[in-house]
Write a protein that holds these residues in place. Structure first.
Motif, PDB file in Angstrom:
ATOM      1  N   GLY A 114       0.778  -1.226   0.000  1.00  8.51           N
ATOM      2  CA  GLY A 114       0.000   0.000   0.000  1.00  8.51           C
ATOM      3  C   GLY A 114       0.809   1.274   0.000  1.00  8.51           C
ATOM      4  O   GLY A 114       0.247   2.363   0.070  1.00  8.51           O
ATOM      5  N   LYS A 115       2.124   1.149  -0.077  1.00 10.11           N
ATOM      6  CA  LYS A 115       2.978   2.331  -0.057  1.00 10.11           C
ATOM      7  C   LYS A 115       3.815   2.416  -1.324  1.00 10.11           C
ATOM      8  O   LYS A 115       4.005   1.428  -2.029  1.00 10.11           O
ATOM      9  CB  LYS A 115       3.897   2.308   1.175  1.00 10.11           C
ATOM     10  CG  LYS A 115       3.154   2.429   2.499  1.00 10.11           C
ATOM     11  CD  LYS A 115       4.125   2.598   3.646  1.00 10.11           C
ATOM     12  CE  LYS A 115       3.394   2.809   4.970  1.00 10.11           C
ATOM     13  NZ  LYS A 115       4.339   3.016   6.102  1.00 10.11           N
ATOM     14  N   GLU A 116       4.328   3.608  -1.575  1.00  6.17           N
ATOM     15  CA  GLU A 116       5.186   3.785  -2.732  1.00  6.17           C
ATOM     16  C   GLU A 116       6.576   3.206  -2.465  1.00  6.17           C
ATOM     17  O   GLU A 116       7.011   3.100  -1.320  1.00  6.17           O
ATOM     18  CB  GLU A 116       5.311   5.275  -3.071  1.00  6.17           C
ATOM     19  CG  GLU A 116       4.037   5.899  -3.592  1.00  6.17           C
ATOM     20  CD  GLU A 116       4.263   7.310  -4.108  1.00  6.17           C
ATOM     21  OE1 GLU A 116       3.306   7.902  -4.620  1.00  6.17           O
ATOM     22  OE2 GLU A 116       5.396   7.818  -3.989  1.00  6.17           O
ATOM     23  N   ARG A 117       7.258   2.869  -3.553  1.00  5.85           N
ATOM     24  CA  ARG A 117       8.630   2.394  -3.428  1.00  5.85           C
ATOM     25  C   ARG A 117       9.512   3.565  -2.981  1.00  5.85           C
ATOM     26  O   ARG A 117       9.439   4.658  -3.535  1.00  5.85           O
ATOM     27  CB  ARG A 117       9.105   1.837  -4.758  1.00  5.85           C
ATOM     28  CG  ARG A 117      10.404   1.076  -4.685  1.00  5.85           C
ATOM     29  CD  ARG A 117      10.657   0.321  -5.984  1.00  5.85           C
ATOM     30  NE  ARG A 117       9.638  -0.700  -6.227  1.00  5.85           N
ATOM     31  CZ  ARG A 117       9.728  -1.629  -7.180  1.00  5.85           C
ATOM     32  NH1 ARG A 117      10.801  -1.673  -7.946  1.00  5.85           N
ATOM     33  NH2 ARG A 117       8.760  -2.498  -7.345  1.00  5.85           N
ATOM     34  N   GLU A 118      10.341   3.321  -1.985  1.00 10.87           N
ATOM     35  CA  GLU A 118      11.181   4.384  -1.457  1.00 10.87           C
ATOM     36  C   GLU A 118      12.645   3.976  -1.461  1.00 10.87           C
ATOM     37  O   GLU A 118      12.987   2.804  -1.241  1.00 10.87           O
ATOM     38  CB  GLU A 118      10.757   4.762  -0.035  1.00 10.87           C
ATOM     39  CG  GLU A 118      10.896   3.659   0.987  1.00 10.87           C
ATOM     40  CD  GLU A 118      10.633   4.120   2.415  1.00 10.87           C
ATOM     41  OE1 GLU A 118      10.499   5.332   2.642  1.00 10.87           O
ATOM     42  OE2 GLU A 118      10.586   3.244   3.294  1.00 10.87           O
ATOM     43  N   GLY A 119      13.500   4.957  -1.683  1.00  9.73           N
ATOM     44  CA  GLY A 119      14.928   4.707  -1.646  1.00  9.73           C
ATOM     45  C   GLY A 119      15.411   4.538  -0.227  1.00  9.73           C
ATOM     46  O   GLY A 119      15.029   5.305   0.649  1.00  9.73           O
ATOM     47  N   VAL A 120      16.253   3.555  -0.004  1.00  9.73           N
ATOM     48  CA  VAL A 120      16.783   3.270   1.327  1.00  9.73           C
ATOM     49  C   VAL A 120      18.226   3.740   1.437  1.00  9.73           C
ATOM     50  O   VAL A 120      18.602   4.393   2.410  1.00  9.73           O
ATOM     51  CB  VAL A 120      16.690   1.762   1.627  1.00  9.73           C
ATOM     52  CG1 VAL A 120      17.402   1.429   2.932  1.00  9.73           C
ATOM     53  CG2 VAL A 120      15.244   1.305   1.663  1.00  9.73           C
ATOM     54  N   ALA A 121      19.026   3.402   0.417  1.00  6.92           N
ATOM     55  CA  ALA A 121      20.438   3.767   0.438  1.00  6.92           C
ATOM     56  C   ALA A 121      20.977   3.777  -0.977  1.00  6.92           C
ATOM     57  O   ALA A 121      20.527   2.992  -1.818  1.00  6.92           O
ATOM     58  CB  ALA A 121      21.242   2.782   1.290  1.00  6.92           C
ATOM     59  N   THR A 122      21.920   4.674  -1.237  1.00  5.56           N
ATOM     60  CA  THR A 122      22.568   4.747  -2.539  1.00  5.56           C
ATOM     61  C   THR A 122      24.079   4.713  -2.381  1.00  5.56           C
ATOM     62  O   THR A 122      24.615   5.141  -1.352  1.00  5.56           O
ATOM     63  CB  THR A 122      22.173   6.019  -3.306  1.00  5.56           C
ATOM     64  OG1 THR A 122      22.562   7.159  -2.529  1.00  5.56           O
ATOM     65  CG2 THR A 122      20.686   6.061  -3.592  1.00  5.56           C
ATOM     66  N   LEU A 123      24.753   4.225  -3.425  1.00  2.50           N
ATOM     67  CA  LEU A 123      26.205   4.096  -3.408  1.00  2.50           C
ATOM     68  C   LEU A 123      26.728   4.457  -4.789  1.00  2.50           C
ATOM     69  O   LEU A 123      26.327   3.851  -5.782  1.00  2.50           O
ATOM     70  CB  LEU A 123      26.596   2.656  -3.053  1.00  2.50           C
ATOM     71  CG  LEU A 123      28.074   2.303  -3.076  1.00  2.50           C
ATOM     72  CD1 LEU A 123      28.838   3.102  -2.029  1.00  2.50           C
ATOM     73  CD2 LEU A 123      28.261   0.806  -2.825  1.00  2.50           C
ATOM     74  N   THR A 124      27.607   5.448  -4.841  1.00  4.43           N
ATOM     75  CA  THR A 124      28.152   5.869  -6.134  1.00  4.43           C
ATOM     76  C   THR A 124      29.436   5.112  -6.467  1.00  4.43           C
ATOM     77  O   THR A 124      29.975   4.374  -5.644  1.00  4.43           O
ATOM     78  CB  THR A 124      28.476   7.374  -6.127  1.00  4.43           C
ATOM     79  OG1 THR A 124      29.618   7.584  -5.259  1.00  4.43           O
ATOM     80  CG2 THR A 124      27.310   8.194  -5.633  1.00  4.43           C
ATOM     81  N   ARG A 125      29.907   5.370  -7.660  1.00  6.44           N
ATOM     82  CA  ARG A 125      31.161   4.750  -8.084  1.00  6.44           C
ATOM     83  C   ARG A 125      32.299   5.115  -7.135  1.00  6.44           C
ATOM     84  O   ARG A 125      33.165   4.292  -6.853  1.00  6.44           O
ATOM     85  CB  ARG A 125      31.497   5.183  -9.512  1.00  6.44           C
ATOM     86  CG  ARG A 125      32.770   4.543 -10.065  1.00  6.44           C
ATOM     87  CD  ARG A 125      32.903   4.800 -11.541  1.00  6.44           C
ATOM     88  NE  ARG A 125      33.153   6.197 -11.851  1.00  6.44           N
ATOM     89  CZ  ARG A 125      33.212   6.670 -13.102  1.00  6.44           C
ATOM     90  NH1 ARG A 125      33.012   5.860 -14.123  1.00  6.44           N
ATOM     91  NH2 ARG A 125      33.462   7.939 -13.330  1.00  6.44           N
ATOM     92  N   SER A 126      32.301   6.354  -6.672  1.00  4.76           N
ATOM     93  CA  SER A 126      33.371   6.818  -5.790  1.00  4.76           C
ATOM     94  C   SER A 126      33.089   6.546  -4.320  1.00  4.76           C
ATOM     95  O   SER A 126      33.752   7.099  -3.446  1.00  4.76           O
ATOM     96  CB  SER A 126      33.587   8.318  -5.995  1.00  4.76           C
ATOM     97  OG  SER A 126      32.399   9.030  -5.703  1.00  4.76           O
ATOM     98  N   LEU A 127      32.114   5.695  -4.053  1.00 11.23           N
ATOM     99  CA  LEU A 127      31.782   5.254  -2.703  1.00 11.23           C
ATOM    100  C   LEU A 127      31.131   6.334  -1.846  1.00 11.23           C
ATOM    101  O   LEU A 127      31.164   6.257  -0.620  1.00 11.23           O
ATOM    102  CB  LEU A 127      33.016   4.682  -1.989  1.00 11.23           C
ATOM    103  CG  LEU A 127      33.625   3.436  -2.626  1.00 11.23           C
ATOM    104  CD1 LEU A 127      34.899   3.035  -1.895  1.00 11.23           C
ATOM    105  CD2 LEU A 127      32.622   2.291  -2.637  1.00 11.23           C
ATOM    106  N   THR A 128      30.534   7.317  -2.498  1.00  9.52           N
ATOM    107  CA  THR A 128      29.696   8.253  -1.756  1.00  9.52           C
ATOM    108  C   THR A 128      28.382   7.559  -1.429  1.00  9.52           C
ATOM    109  O   THR A 128      27.770   6.943  -2.291  1.00  9.52           O
ATOM    110  CB  THR A 128      29.418   9.515  -2.578  1.00  9.52           C
ATOM    111  OG1 THR A 128      30.665  10.151  -2.875  1.00  9.52           O
ATOM    112  CG2 THR A 128      28.520  10.474  -1.817  1.00  9.52           C
ATOM    113  N   ILE A 129      27.971   7.674  -0.176  1.00 10.30           N
ATOM    114  CA  ILE A 129      26.809   6.944   0.305  1.00 10.30           C
ATOM    115  C   ILE A 129      25.780   7.915   0.863  1.00 10.30           C
ATOM    116  O   ILE A 129      26.123   8.933   1.477  1.00 10.30           O
ATOM    117  CB  ILE A 129      27.230   5.957   1.412  1.00 10.30           C
ATOM    118  CG1 ILE A 129      28.081   4.826   0.819  1.00 10.30           C
ATOM    119  CG2 ILE A 129      26.014   5.378   2.124  1.00 10.30           C
ATOM    120  CD1 ILE A 129      28.680   3.911   1.849  1.00 10.30           C
TER     121      ILE A 129
END
Length: 123
Positions: free
Chosen positions: A42-57
């Motif tokens: 019943g809820k929208e998909r939400e971002g939990v965590a992201t990780l870039t190529r340069s390891l920015t989180i």
């Protein structure tokens, strides 16, 4: 052909831990932006965590201090370590990837590649 395969979900009591894995094929996890999303009924998909190529989180406020995103380049695998789990963490968790190296968004529509999801249930 890009494939992302998640595993590691399950049922756990509140306060417990799980580690999700996302094995990639046809895609190099260290090259571009990757993320974990979740979607509760019943809820929208939400971002939990992201990780870039340069390891920015970056983490969603709801999981800061409890979840850790990481990757193993040799295994070409993305992880999400989840500690101090709460009932409100119950959701289907998805691994997602972009075709660019930066993560300037957690909008699901900007991620081209998705896994099938793994269920996490916290009681």
């Amino acid at each position: 052909h890009v494939q992302l395969v998640e595993s590691g979900g399950g049922s756990v009591q509140a306060g417990g831990s799980l580690r999700l894995s996302c094995v990639a094929s046809g895609y190099t996890v260290s090259r571009n932006c990757m993320a974990w999303f979740r979607q509760a009924p019943g809820k929208e998909r939400e971002g939990v965590a992201t990780l870039t190529r340069s390891l920015t989180i970056a983490y969603a406020d709801a999981v800061k201090g409890r979840f850790t995103i990481s990757r193993d380049n040799l295994k070409n695998t993305l992880y999400l370590q989840m500690n101090s789990l709460k009932p409100e963490d119950t959701a289907m968790y998805y691994c997602a990837a972009r075709s660019v190296y930066y993560c300037n968004t957690v909008a699901a529509r900007n991620f081209e590649f998705w896994g099938q999801g793994t269920q996490v249930t916290v009681s």
